[in-house]
Write an enzyme that holds these catalytic residues in place. Structure first.
Site, PDB file in Angstrom:
ATOM      1  N   GLY A   1       8.106   3.937   1.672  1.00  0.00           N
ATOM      2  CA  GLY A   1       8.805   5.116   2.180  1.00  0.00           C
ATOM      3  C   GLY A   1      10.280   5.005   1.879  1.00  0.00           C
ATOM      4  N   ALA A   2      11.058   5.903   2.438  1.00  0.00           N
ATOM      5  CA  ALA A   2      12.489   5.946   2.153  1.00  0.00           C
ATOM      6  C   ALA A   2      13.179   4.660   2.602  1.00  0.00           C
ATOM      7  CB  ALA A   2      13.106   7.146   2.843  1.00  0.00           C
ATOM      8  N   TYR A   3      12.747   4.122   3.686  1.00  0.00           N
ATOM      9  CA  TYR A   3      13.463   2.956   4.173  1.00  0.00           C
ATOM     10  C   TYR A   3      12.536   1.778   4.472  1.00  0.00           C
ATOM     11  CZ  TYR A   3      11.913   3.847   8.910  1.00  0.00           C
ATOM     12  OH  TYR A   3      11.156   4.000  10.018  1.00  0.00           O
ATOM     13  N   ALA A   4      11.292   1.900   4.099  1.00  0.00           N
ATOM     14  CA  ALA A   4      10.375   0.824   4.439  1.00  0.00           C
ATOM     15  C   ALA A   4       9.294   0.672   3.381  1.00  0.00           C
ATOM     16  CB  ALA A   4       9.730   1.097   5.787  1.00  0.00           C
ATOM     17  N   VAL A   5       8.753  -0.523   3.299  1.00  0.00           N
ATOM     18  CA  VAL A   5       7.621  -0.783   2.423  1.00  0.00           C
ATOM     19  C   VAL A   5       6.468  -1.196   3.323  1.00  0.00           C
ATOM     20  CG1 VAL A   5       6.798  -2.080   0.442  1.00  0.00           C
ATOM     21  CG2 VAL A   5       9.230  -1.650   0.736  1.00  0.00           C
ATOM     22  N   VAL A   6       5.288  -0.690   3.029  1.00  0.00           N
ATOM     23  CA  VAL A   6       4.148  -1.030   3.871  1.00  0.00           C
ATOM     24  C   VAL A   6       3.188  -1.925   3.107  1.00  0.00           C
ATOM     25  CG1 VAL A   6       2.236  -0.121   5.218  1.00  0.00           C
ATOM     26  CG2 VAL A   6       4.356   1.165   5.063  1.00  0.00           C
TER      27      VAL A   6
ATOM     28  N   ASP B   1       7.315  14.576  16.601  1.00  0.00           N
ATOM     29  CA  ASP B   1       6.939  14.751  15.193  1.00  0.00           C
ATOM     30  C   ASP B   1       5.421  14.778  15.050  1.00  0.00           C
ATOM     31  OD1 ASP B   1       7.300  15.283  12.572  1.00  0.00           O
ATOM     32  OD2 ASP B   1       7.710  13.228  11.970  1.00  0.00           O
TER      33      ASP B   1
ATOM     34  N   VAL C   1       0.811  -1.221   0.000  1.00  0.00           N
ATOM     35  CA  VAL C   1       0.000   0.000   0.000  1.00  0.00           C
ATOM     36  C   VAL C   1       0.838   1.263   0.000  1.00  0.00           C
ATOM     37  CG1 VAL C   1      -2.081  -0.947   1.025  1.00  0.00           C
ATOM     38  CG2 VAL C   1      -0.249  -0.142   2.499  1.00  0.00           C
ATOM     39  N   GLY C   2       2.122   1.141   0.181  1.00  0.00           N
ATOM     40  CA  GLY C   2       2.924   2.360   0.182  1.00  0.00           C
ATOM     41  C   GLY C   2       4.385   2.030   0.352  1.00  0.00           C
TER      42      GLY C   2
END
Lengths: 383, 370
Positions: free
Chosen positions: B24-29, B137, B21-22
């Site tokens: 990121g820079a260092y991860a896949v979801v 954050d 579903v997505g």
């Protein structure tokens, strides 16, 4: 509400009942704290209609009780009401009060020229009641939310009504005024807050009205635009038919039918894509209606009992002289303070960690015990 | 195969990845489910070995803190396991975030809705703070919304536990628009107040429906804040001129919040004001905020199940989501956001500064942490 007879008494200048009050008002006028109803700002004169004008009472039988001149003698006769609720014509007022405060010719109360106000109601009792109620409502503006339960609110309303009744009917004026003053002193913050709330509410209403008006305008404009478009479309269609009839050599009836069908298709497409702007106010209303399904519940700050175990430690208000926090305590340049670091929190953390899980049963044991200690696990987690 | 590997494999088998579903820079979801119950989860696969320093700091932080925190308004970490060289975090599946809701123009917020979201945010934050964790954050797209309307704080990639006295912390945290002035001025000793400022900005954003303090650079951010709230004097905020990166940026007059938030009630503005106090030590705490009259005044906060929801849920085809992958995701929030809803948050320079900051922090991790 004041009875009619009483009012008649005033108008006829019967001062028997008021004699005591009049003398006391004389003495009162010398003590500024208890001055009441000497200026329009206190009782506010007349009742304004929606356009902001004071509507004045006017009758053919008006007669000045002081100089006895009436509308027959003086068609421009204008009667004003004093703060002691006696009527006088303008020329009498000029004559009596131009040289400064003077006693009322009817009840002897000291009056000023500026404190005369126009009359709105025929019955001066109503006039007085409206003024008193308006004044009271300005300060006694607590709301249901300000009370823990309905009972307190009702008591408060009863008290307000009591004070209002006293003021209207001149019962224990000094004592009642003292009550009002006491209330004002005790609740000044709340009065101010409620005033602000009221203003905010009025502002909100105005804003909402404004947005609705703008939406209506936008919709009207949209409609006008659509109409215009449709008209143009029709013109274009007509021209198209004529052009085609001119140029093509097909059967005339067929050409007309075909162009018409095209036009119809176009107009349908347009109407289906026409903006389905749902007005925000309608949306708001639908949201409000839906809120009956699940009731909203009052706010509960925390949904666990984490802070129920306070009191296992006391943080020394003067702090601790531990070597770890020495730098922070001194903090010569103030950068730790400026950045917002609180050494008190570090101390609190240490103390909390030290006392966390005291008094808790061991983890093993009955199932309900374990569930409880799981909850407390949150407290144990700190390093 | 030793016992540890066996246990790991047993865990791995319990979670099934369905679709991506997505990224990121260092991860896949991935969206996935629990094998035994079928419960929807999000599995976040973190690539290890890509970084010279070892595992990315934010992954460590996320695991470290989420394993400790279990609260209705904090995202739940269900499991952690490894596969080949990857680390997998199993998180609650949440389908939208507050940013999507704020940006969805078809939704109308009632004052009671905002109250409800704020109460849930403060409750989650209070839980973090009571366990001595600073989130660092907070922003609308890190506040995820569950299908039952509950708001959950996510993305603990920049979180940190409350520093011991005298320890420095990095000031390169918190997305710029939500960063408090003490961090912009380079304060290295700060506390829970930094999160409260962010919540204040979110509160204002909920009312305005646009970011409240959108600065274009760190310098501009300070100016934006001062333009909105007035330049602080030494009296407003003692010691701020001594902060490392202090620069005077000119005098701006303080305009009352009432001028901008015309329809807000007096209570609302009072709480907002207390969240945006310059002096961090005077800023309201999450616990005090929860006891603020704003929350008790009528109307009652909306029941979570009735809060406005995004109409577009992520039932889009996979390739469409992939095309809009957010490459500069700052952390491990579990959400799939399309480009249209995504706002540009991190400029390239900021991104670099951040990752450097993270590494710095990595080497300076306090020895006392649990």
């Amino acid at each position: 509400m004041t009875s009619r007879n009483n009012v008649g008494g005033w108008l006829r200048g019967k001062t028997i009942k008021k004699a005591g009050a009049a003398s006391s008002s004389n003495t009162r006028s010398s003590t500024p704290q208890q001055v009441q109803s000497t200026s329009t700002t206190v009782f506010g004169g007349g009742v304004k209609d929606p356009s902001g004008r004071v509507s004045e009472f006017f009758s053919m039988d008006d007669q000045c009780p002081v100089c006895k001149s009436d509308r027959y003698l003086n068609p421009k006769l204008r009667l004003l009401v004093s703060s002691c609720y006696h009527k006088m014509c303008e020329s009498c007022i000029d004559r009596l009060f131009t040289l400064g405060p003077a006693p009322c010719p009817i009840c002897n109360k000291i009056l000023r020229k500026l404190a005369f106000t126009p009359q709105t109601f025929e019955d001066l009792g109503v006039e007085k009641e409206v003024a008193v109620r308006r004044r009271i409502a300005k300060e006694f503006n607590k709301r249901r939310e300000d009370f823990p339960d309905l009972r307190f609110y009702n008591d408060y309303l009863e008290e307000v009504e009591d004070i209002t009744f006293n003021l209207i009917n001149d019962i224990d004026i000094t004592e009642t005024e003292a009550r009002v003053a006491r209330y004002r002193l005790e609740n000044s913050a709340l009065i101010e807050l409620n005033l602000q709330r009221e203003e905010a509410y009025v502002q909100q209403l105005r804003d909402q009205e404004e947005t609705e008006r703008r939406e209506r305008e936008a919709r009207a404009q949209e409609l006008r635009r659509e109409e215009e478009e449709e008209r143009e479309e029709r013109e274009k269609g007509k021209r198209e038919i004529i052009d085609k009839l001119e140029t093509s050599n097909k059967d005339a009836a067929k050409v007309v039918a075909k162009t018409r069908a095209n036009a119809l298709k176009r107009s349908q497409a347009r109407s289906s894509s026409a903006s389905q702007l749902m007005s925000s106010s309608r949306l708001l209303r639908s949201r409000a209606a839906q809120s009956t399904n699940v009731p909203d519940v009052p706010h509960v700050p925390l949904q666990d009992n984490y802070y129920a175990y306070e009191g296992k430690f006391v943080l020394r208000p003067e702090g601790y002289l531990d070597f770890l926090s020495e730098a922070v305590r001194k903090d010569r340049e103030g950068i730790m303070r400026g950045g917002g670091y609180k050494v008190e929190e570090a101390w609190e953390r240490a103390l909390r960690s030290a006392v966390a899980a005291l008094d808790l049963p061991p983890l093993s044991g009955l199932p309900n015990q374990t569930s409880q200690s799981e909850q407390e696990g949150d407290a144990v987690m700190v390093s | 195969m030793d016992a540890v590997e066996k246990a790991n494999e047993a865990r791995q088998k319990n979670w099934i990845k369905d679709r991506k579903v997505g990224e990121g820079a260092y991860a896949v979801v991935y969206q996935g489910r629990e094998a035994t119950t079928g419960r929807k989860v999000a599995v976040k696969k973190i690539r290890v070995g890509q970084f010279k320093d070892g595992l990315d700091m934010s992954a460590i932080r996320e695991v470290k803190y989420l394993r400790e925190l279990k609260h209705q308004n904090v995202i739940e970490l269900l499991d952690v396991f490894s596969s080949k060289t990857n680390l997998n975090l199993v998180l609650e599946f949440l389908d939208s975030d507050l940013e999507m809701i704020i940006k969805d123009r078809s939704l109308v917020f009632l004052p009671a809705d905002i109250k409800s979201w704020m109460a849930m945010t403060f409750r989650g934050l209070e839980f973090c703070h009571r366990n001595w964790i600073l989130h660092r954050d907070l922003k609308p797209n890190n506040l995820l919304i569950a299908s039952d309307g509950q708001l959950k704080i996510a993305d603990f990639g920049l979180a940190r536990d409350f520093a011991d006295p005298g320890y420095k912390m990095t000031c390169q945290v918190i997305t710029r628009w939500y960063r408090p002035p003490e961090l912009l001025y380079g304060g290295r000793y700060y506390g829970t107040a930094v999160d409260i400022w962010s919540v204040g900005c979110i509160f204002a954003e909920l009312m305005l429906r646009i970011p409240y303090l959108p600065g274009e650079s760190d310098m501009d951010q300070i100016k934006t804040i001062f333009r909105a709230l007035g330049t602080p004097t030494e009296e407003d905020w003692p010691g701020h001129t001594k902060l490392p990166d202090y620069v005077p940026v000119g005098q701006f007059p303080r305009t009352p919040l009432r001028d901008l938030f015309t329809a807000a009630s007096a209570d609302t503005l009072n709480l907002l004001n207390k969240c945006l106090i310059y002096e961090p030590r005077k800023r309201i705490s999450a616990l005090d905020a929860l006891h603020h009259p704003y929350f008790f005044a009528l109307p009652y906060p909306t029941h979570p199940s009735k809060l406005p929801k995004c109409s577009t849920v992520l039932n889009r085809p996979l390739d469409e989501v992939d095309a809009n992958v957010e490459m500069n995701a700052t952390g491990p929030g579990v959400k799939a956001t399309s480009k249209g809803l995504k706002r540009k948050l991190a400029s390239p320079t900021e991104l670099k500064a951040r990752s450097i900051a993270r590494r710095l922090d990595f080497s300076k991790a306090p020895p006392s942490s649990p």
